[in-house]
Structure formats: structure tokens, C-alpha cells
Design a protein around this motif. Structure first.
Motif, PDB file in Angstrom:
ATOM      1  N   SER A 144      57.416  60.632 108.095  1.00 22.45           N
ATOM      2  CA  SER A 144      57.751  59.336 108.709  1.00 22.45           C
ATOM      3  C   SER A 144      56.860  58.210 108.206  1.00 22.45           C
ATOM      4  O   SER A 144      57.210  57.037 108.301  1.00 22.45           O
ATOM      5  CB  SER A 144      57.604  59.422 110.238  1.00 22.45           C
ATOM      6  OG  SER A 144      56.230  59.401 110.601  1.00 22.45           O
ATOM      7  N   TYR A 149      62.818  57.510 110.447  1.00 25.57           N
ATOM      8  CA  TYR A 149      61.764  56.510 110.722  1.00 25.57           C
ATOM      9  C   TYR A 149      61.449  55.699 109.466  1.00 25.57           C
ATOM     10  O   TYR A 149      61.198  54.493 109.545  1.00 25.57           O
ATOM     11  CB  TYR A 149      60.508  57.228 111.230  1.00 25.57           C
ATOM     12  CG  TYR A 149      59.495  56.310 111.875  1.00 25.57           C
ATOM     13  CD1 TYR A 149      59.694  55.800 113.157  1.00 25.57           C
ATOM     14  CD2 TYR A 149      58.316  55.970 111.219  1.00 25.57           C
ATOM     15  CE1 TYR A 149      58.750  54.964 113.762  1.00 25.57           C
ATOM     16  CE2 TYR A 149      57.365  55.145 111.813  1.00 25.57           C
ATOM     17  CZ  TYR A 149      57.593  54.648 113.083  1.00 25.57           C
ATOM     18  OH  TYR A 149      56.666  53.822 113.679  1.00 25.57           O
ATOM     19  N   VAL A 150      61.497  56.372 108.300  1.00 27.02           N
ATOM     20  CA  VAL A 150      61.200  55.694 107.032  1.00 27.02           C
ATOM     21  C   VAL A 150      62.208  54.573 106.764  1.00 27.02           C
ATOM     22  O   VAL A 150      61.886  53.584 106.097  1.00 27.02           O
ATOM     23  CB  VAL A 150      61.188  56.719 105.872  1.00 27.02           C
ATOM     24  CG1 VAL A 150      61.154  56.036 104.526  1.00 27.02           C
ATOM     25  CG2 VAL A 150      59.991  57.641 106.012  1.00 27.02           C
ATOM     26  N   ARG A 151      63.428  54.712 107.289  1.00 24.82           N
ATOM     27  CA  ARG A 151      64.443  53.666 107.077  1.00 24.82           C
ATOM     28  C   ARG A 151      64.138  52.405 107.885  1.00 24.82           C
ATOM     29  O   ARG A 151      64.800  51.384 107.718  1.00 24.82           O
ATOM     30  CB  ARG A 151      65.833  54.212 107.431  1.00 24.82           C
ATOM     31  CG  ARG A 151      66.352  55.217 106.405  1.00 24.82           C
ATOM     32  CD  ARG A 151      67.832  55.480 106.554  1.00 24.82           C
ATOM     33  NE  ARG A 151      68.134  56.313 107.712  1.00 24.82           N
ATOM     34  CZ  ARG A 151      68.107  57.648 107.720  1.00 24.82           C
ATOM     35  NH1 ARG A 151      67.800  58.306 106.619  1.00 24.82           N
ATOM     36  NH2 ARG A 151      68.405  58.330 108.811  1.00 24.82           N
ATOM     37  N   ARG A 152      63.177  52.490 108.763  1.00 22.02           N
ATOM     38  CA  ARG A 152      62.802  51.325 109.572  1.00 22.02           C
ATOM     39  C   ARG A 152      61.586  50.645 108.949  1.00 22.02           C
ATOM     40  O   ARG A 152      60.789  51.285 108.270  1.00 22.02           O
ATOM     41  CB  ARG A 152      62.438  51.776 111.002  1.00 22.02           C
ATOM     42  CG  ARG A 152      63.340  52.855 111.588  1.00 22.02           C
ATOM     43  CD  ARG A 152      64.715  52.333 111.899  1.00 22.02           C
ATOM     44  NE  ARG A 152      64.668  51.259 112.871  1.00 22.02           N
ATOM     45  CZ  ARG A 152      64.711  51.440 114.194  1.00 22.02           C
ATOM     46  NH1 ARG A 152      64.815  52.654 114.688  1.00 22.02           N
ATOM     47  NH2 ARG A 152      64.693  50.418 115.005  1.00 22.02           N
ATOM     48  N   THR A 156      59.234  48.435 106.509  1.00 26.05           N
ATOM     49  CA  THR A 156      59.227  48.145 105.065  1.00 26.05           C
ATOM     50  C   THR A 156      58.893  49.444 104.326  1.00 26.05           C
ATOM     51  O   THR A 156      58.367  50.375 104.935  1.00 26.05           O
ATOM     52  CB  THR A 156      58.169  47.081 104.706  1.00 26.05           C
ATOM     53  OG1 THR A 156      56.866  47.680 104.835  1.00 26.05           O
ATOM     54  CG2 THR A 156      58.251  45.857 105.604  1.00 26.05           C
ATOM     55  N   PRO A 157      59.171  49.514 103.012  1.00 30.23           N
ATOM     56  CA  PRO A 157      58.857  50.751 102.285  1.00 30.23           C
ATOM     57  C   PRO A 157      57.372  51.112 102.369  1.00 30.23           C
ATOM     58  O   PRO A 157      57.013  52.277 102.518  1.00 30.23           O
ATOM     59  CB  PRO A 157      59.258  50.415 100.839  1.00 30.23           C
ATOM     60  CG  PRO A 157      60.253  49.304 100.959  1.00 30.23           C
ATOM     61  CD  PRO A 157      59.880  48.524 102.177  1.00 30.23           C
ATOM     62  N   GLU A 179      55.157  50.020 104.774  1.00 30.23           N
ATOM     63  CA  GLU A 179      54.689  50.161 106.160  1.00 30.23           C
ATOM     64  C   GLU A 179      55.909  50.411 107.037  1.00 30.23           C
ATOM     65  O   GLU A 179      56.633  49.487 107.422  1.00 30.23           O
ATOM     66  CB  GLU A 179      53.905  48.912 106.594  1.00 30.23           C
ATOM     67  CG  GLU A 179      52.649  48.750 105.751  1.00 30.23           C
ATOM     68  CD  GLU A 179      51.751  47.602 106.177  1.00 30.23           C
ATOM     69  OE1 GLU A 179      51.619  47.344 107.390  1.00 30.23           O
ATOM     70  OE2 GLU A 179      51.184  46.956 105.289  1.00 30.23           O
ATOM     71  N   THR A 180      56.115  51.694 107.293  1.00 33.10           N
ATOM     72  CA  THR A 180      57.364  52.108 107.936  1.00 33.10           C
ATOM     73  C   THR A 180      57.330  51.899 109.448  1.00 33.10           C
ATOM     74  O   THR A 180      56.268  51.845 110.054  1.00 33.10           O
ATOM     75  CB  THR A 180      57.626  53.599 107.653  1.00 33.10           C
ATOM     76  OG1 THR A 180      56.512  54.342 108.152  1.00 33.10           O
ATOM     77  CG2 THR A 180      57.788  53.856 106.172  1.00 33.10           C
ATOM     78  N   GLY A 181      58.531  51.826 110.015  1.00 34.10           N
ATOM     79  CA  GLY A 181      58.674  51.911 111.460  1.00 34.10           C
ATOM     80  C   GLY A 181      58.664  50.594 112.194  1.00 34.10           C
ATOM     81  O   GLY A 181      58.857  49.515 111.616  1.00 34.10           O
ATOM     82  N   GLU A 232      60.812  45.468 113.996  1.00 30.86           N
ATOM     83  CA  GLU A 232      60.588  46.225 112.766  1.00 30.86           C
ATOM     84  C   GLU A 232      59.342  45.663 112.094  1.00 30.86           C
ATOM     85  O   GLU A 232      59.169  44.434 112.064  1.00 30.86           O
ATOM     86  CB  GLU A 232      61.771  46.040 111.798  1.00 30.86           C
ATOM     87  CG  GLU A 232      63.119  46.386 112.364  1.00 30.86           C
ATOM     88  CD  GLU A 232      63.511  47.842 112.157  1.00 30.86           C
ATOM     89  OE1 GLU A 232      62.929  48.513 111.286  1.00 30.86           O
ATOM     90  OE2 GLU A 232      64.414  48.299 112.884  1.00 30.86           O
ATOM     91  N   THR A 282      53.095  42.689 108.531  1.00 36.80           N
ATOM     92  CA  THR A 282      52.583  43.979 108.033  1.00 36.80           C
ATOM     93  C   THR A 282      51.086  43.812 107.817  1.00 36.80           C
ATOM     94  O   THR A 282      50.602  42.685 107.643  1.00 36.80           O
ATOM     95  CB  THR A 282      53.206  44.402 106.679  1.00 36.80           C
ATOM     96  OG1 THR A 282      52.860  43.426 105.699  1.00 36.80           O
ATOM     97  CG2 THR A 282      54.698  44.592 106.743  1.00 36.80           C
TER      98      THR A 282
END
Ligand SMILES: Cc1cc2nc3c(=O)[nH]c(=O)nc-3n(C[C@H](O)[C@H](O)[C@H](O)COP(=O)(O)O)c2cc1C
Ligand code: SF4
Ligand code: FES
Length: 484
Positions: free
Chosen positions: A127, A303-306, A308-309, A311-313, A332, A377
Motif C-alpha cells: 500500500s 490503496y496505491v490508486r489513491r 499520488t504515485p 505518496e499514496t493514500g 487524497e 504532500t
């Protein structure tokens, strides 16, 4: 009586509530000369009512709002509005219970006895989840560092010291079972049989809710011996903290739990190798843990789809009282700060102009109106000398003079420095003395900032100079010379 003197309450009325409360009570704050006073007044820095302050705690009764002085004086009834909370992502992770009504404990019941600790660690590693308590350390890497010993203890850090943040209070008071479920999954992944929740003493309601949730979890078989018929034994204890900002730093928190002063110590050894009473100890923030059930049930890839690439989630952000719509919102990671300020917060109330926006608490930094397009981020905020921290957003409007804000920052530093190392103990007091004079500082001040940031023992002393510099930058030439 405890009265909040921290940033969101300071910004609400330019700090005038404190002398007014001293006046109506007829006592001086933090004066302990009378050994047995009828009323004593203590200044504290944040009570978790940053969305509706200024705030005070009369015993355990919260008083908050523009008429806090009248409430404290007994002229009107005490009141403390509930935390406004909303999801802005369409599929809440941390607010899954609060905003989407997802019941807690399902993931735990599906996991214990059916999945392996390695699988849980793998999903969390996949994740990309990083700690939400401020340091941003990868969660699965910390769990792996503890080494899987059954002596391991996992501590939920519910000290939430950052003035302007009340996300952990929201989770503990409204959805405490989700925090416990996250803690149970973390214990399972680390092979730990013992979890602890350290709740700051300024949060009496959260403490009561967490204690009740543990009792309920035991009664429902989520905790105890051979949980849900598996071979897993797990128990959780809830402990009240002793106050102070630095007591939330993980080594200070462990020292406090062992009965010592809440002072930070040098690392290594890291708590994962030698923590509470010398055993491997994992410390995770409440919000971090509350994300774990979603990740384990939906999978790390979801979770990775949320976010940014890099900084996920998602992240809970807390908007302070100066906003038109203050509250705790799930967003997000990567959402532009301006969107949070204008669309979610509705801008500043009564059409006031923003002076500066503090992001990430006292160890975070300040942004001017001109740079609000920055995405939320860690990396992007660092580019502006700020930090994500616990993502409290405190608006300071232009009624407050820049020098007053600078004094407030140094006053917080001087009051909350734990005193364990000289650069921060001496530097924070000297910074306050100089800021009080208001005279433009010289080279010695610049050297002091450098020594603090390079030689302080923990992130408190090291992060203060960059926070001060970001304030100076945000006010442009109105604080010239104060950045060192
Ligand atoms: C001065 C100071 C105060 C801190 N206060 C808190 C706090 O109140 N709550 C918290 O979760 N982390 C706090 N931290 C960060 C903790 O040391 C630690 O990194 C965190 O609890 C780990 O959890 P996480 O990896 O889930 O973020 C603080 C750090 C410092 C330097
Ligand atoms: S930097 Fe400040 S808060 Fe941290 S150990 Fe030193 S005196 Fe304590
Ligand atoms: S309640 Fe005062 S700053 Fe949070």
C-alpha cells in the motif's frame, strides 16, 4: 481549569481570551504559589477544539467558542460543539466508519486465524502507507524492524500534541473500535500479544471512549485468549498521558509510560529494537492504525490508486476556527492546499484576509496566500519550507501582526521544550526573549538557529528554525532579519 493558549485558539481572538479568563477567575495562569487554591488555572497547548475555540477544560467539562470567557465565568452554559467531519474522496479509508457507516472489526475477524502475519505485512507494504504522526516512516518497514518477537509491544500514539489537529480525537471518540481494530492488525502483523493506547490527558472523553471500546471488544471476543478460536492471544490496555507536547515523541512517550519524565532520548537504539522496558516496541499514530483495516480488506493495490504515485493514500486534514467551514476532512494526498482552503473550508469567515496558513503544527511551517496551489504532500510542502506533520491547517488572518505570530511561535517553543538538550532548551528561551524585544536580531541569533537545527537531540529543536524561517518567508519583508 485548563485553558488553551495554542495556535488555533490564539488565532481566534489574538490570544485575548487568556487574560480575560484570568480576570474573571481572579487567578494568574500557571501560578502555583497557593498550595490549595479553590481554582487554579493552567495554560495548555491544544485541547482538540481547534475548530471552535478558544477552548478551556473546567475539570473534565469542555468550554469552547467565542464566548468561552462567559462560559468559564458561569454566565452561560458550557458548550463544546461536536467535530464537523466529512469525506472529500468519495471512498473514505480512515473515515470509513464515520462517513460511510462501515462497521468495525470485520477485517479482524476475517484475518485472525485465516491469514498469516506475513500476508498482512505484505499488503501494508504494497500500500505504501507511511506513518501519519508526522515523521512519515513506512509502516510495514517499522513492523518488520521489530523482528516478530512475541515480546513485542505495539503502542497507539494518541498524544496528538499538534495544535490545530483533532483528527485522532475524532477517531477515538466517534469510531474507537476502528482504531482498536487497526491496532489489533498491527499487533498480529508484528507477532505481538500486547497493545497499548496512550491517550493524552487533555482528551478525557477520548480516554473514556477508548476504555469502553476495549471492554466491548473483550466481551465480543475480538481481544483476549484464543481470539475468534485462533491460536492468537491479544490484549490491549489504555493509558492516560501526562501532558506536554514532546511527550508524543516516541522515545519520550516510552519514557513516560515507564514512569519517567516525558523527555526524548538519543536514537539508536530505536524503539523497534529496544523500547518499552527494553522489549521491541512499535509506535504508530492513531490515524495510521485506522487506515490499516481498509488496506487489509481491500488490498494494498487499491490503496496505491489513491493519492499520488510517490505518496499514496488519503489524509485527514483539520481546518481551524477561522475558516467558514472548519472541520476534519478526508482528502487524497496531492490535493492542492488551495482547494482544501477554499472549497472545503469555504475561505476565511467574514471575508477576512489570510495572513499566513500554518500547515503541520509547530514543527511544520507557514504558507502565504500566493503559494497555496502547492499539492498536499510531504515532498511538495518541503519545497516551500513547510511539512505535512499531522496536517492541521491553522489560518491566521491579517488582523494579527506578524511579530505577534513570531512571539507566539517562540513562546510555544520555550514552554514545550523538554529541556533534555541545551541547543533547544537555551535556544527556545533566547528566541522568545529576542522576539519579545522586537528589535531586529543580529548574527548571534542566526548562529543560534543554526545550532538548534544541527545539534538538537530530537525533531522538536531541529524543526523549529525551519518553521520560523518559513514564517518569515510567508510574511515576506514584514519580518525581515528574523529568519537568521
Ligand atoms: C516533538 C514531537 C512530538 C510528537 N508528537 C506526536 C504525537 O502527538 N502523536 C504522534 O502520533 N506522533 C508524534 N510524534 C511522532 C512520533 O515520534 C512517531 O514518529 C509516531 O508516533 C510514529 O507513528 P507513525 O509512524 O504511525 O506516524 C512526535 C514527534 C516529535 C519529534
Ligand atoms: S530538542 Fe528540545 S524537545 Fe527535543 S530533546 Fe532537546 S530539549 Fe527536548
Ligand atoms: S484547542 Fe486550542 S489550538 Fe487546539
Amino acid at each position: 481549569m485548563r485553558v488553551c493558549g495554542a495556535t488555533a485558539c490564539f488565532a481566534a481572538q489574538a490570544g485575548r481570551h487568556l487574560p480575560a479568563i484570568e480576570g474573571v477567575l481572579g487567578v494568574t495562569a500557571d501560578d502555583d504559589r497557593d498550595p490549595d487554591p479553590e481554582v487554579s488555572l493552567q495554560t495548555v497547548r491544544c485541547l482538540g477544539y481547534c475548530y471552535g475555540g478558544p477552548a478551556a477544560l473546567d475539570g473534565e467539562t469542555p468550554c469552547a467558542g467565542p464566548d468561552v470567557v462567559d462560559q468559564v465565568a458561569g454566565r452561560v452554559r458550557p458548550q463544546a460543539p461536536p467535530i464537523p467531519a466529512a469525506d472529500a474522496t468519495g471512498d473514505p479509508v480512515v473515515l470509513a466508519g464515520i462517513a460511510a457507516g462501515e462497521p468495525p472489526w470485520r477485517t479482524w475477524a476475517d484475518t485472525v486465524g485465516r491469514r498469516t502475519p506475513e500476508l498482512v505485512q505484505q499488503e501494508v507494504a504494497a500500500s505504501g502507507l507511511r506513518g501519519r504522526g508526522g515523521a512519515g516512516f513506512p509502516v510495514a518497514a517499522k513492523w518488520a524492524a521489530a523482528g516478530g518477537s512475541p515480546d513485542t509491544v505495539v503502542i497507539a500514539n494518541a498524544d496528538e500534541g499538534d495544535p490545530g489537529s483533532y483528527a485522532d480525537r475524532l477517531l477515538m471518540e466517534v469510531d474507537p473500535a476502528r482504531v482498536l481494530e487497526g491496532l489489533a492488525l498491527a499487533c498480529f502483523a508484528c507477532g505481538a500479544r500486547r497493545g497499548l493506547v496512550l491517550v493524552r490527558s487533555e482528551y478525557p472523553q477520548a480516554l473514556a471512549q477508548m476504555r469502553e471500546a476495549v471492554e466491548r471488544a473483550r466481551a465480543d471476543g475480538h481481544l483476549g485468549r484464543r481470539v475468534h478460536g485462533s491460536g492468537v492471544d491479544l490484549d490491549v490496555e489504555v493509558v492516560a498521558g501526562a501532558g506536554s507536547y514532546v511527550a508524543g515523541e516516541e522515545t519520550a512517550l516510552i519514557a513516560g509510560l515507564e514512569g519517567g519524565r516525558g523527555c526524548a532520548r538519543a536514537r539508536p537504539p530505536y524503539p523497534t529494537s529496544s523500547g518499552l522496558w527494553g522489549v521491541p516496541t512499535v509506535v504508530n499514530n492513531v490515524e495510521t492504525l485506522a487506515a490499516v483495516p481498509w488496506i487489509v480488506s481491500r488490498g494494498g493495490a487499491a490503496y496505491v490508486r489513491r493519492g499520488t504515485p510517490g505518496e499514496t493514500g488519503t489524509k485527514l486534514v483539520c481546518l481551524s476556527e477561522r475558516f467558514t467551514h472548519p472541520g476534519c476532512y478526508e482528502v487524497e494526498l496531492g490535493t492542492p492546499v488551495r482547494r482544501i482552503v477554499t472549497e472545503l473550508g469555504g475561505g476565511l469567515r467574514n471575508g477576512a484576509e489570510l495572513g499566513v496558513l500554518q500547515v503541520g503544527g509547530p514543527l511544520g511551517g507557514f504558507l502565504s496566500e500566493q503559494v497555496l496551489d502547492v499539492p498536499l504532500t510531504e515532498t511538495e510542502l518541503a519545497g516551500h519550507g513547510a511539512a505535512l506533520g499531522h496536517a492541521g491547517l491553522v489560518a491566521i488572518d491579517d488582523r494579527i501582526e506578524p511579530l505577534e505570530v513570531l512571539r507566539h511561535v517562540w513562546a510555544f517553543a520555550a514552554a514545550e521544550s523538554c529541556g533534555a538538550c541545551s541547543p533547544c532548551r537555551v535556544g527556545s528561551r533566547r528566541g522568545l526573549e529576542l522576539a519579545r524585544t522586537g528589535e531586529p536580531p543580529g548574527d548571534a541569533y542566526a548562529r543560534m538557529l543554526r545550532v538548534m537545527s544541527e545539534a538538537s537531540l530530537c525533531a522538536f529543536g531541529r524543526r523549529l528554525p525551519p518553521a520560523v524561517r518559513s514564517l518569515v518567508r510567508a510574511y515576506e519583508d514584514r519580518l525581515r532579519g528574523w529568519g537568521g
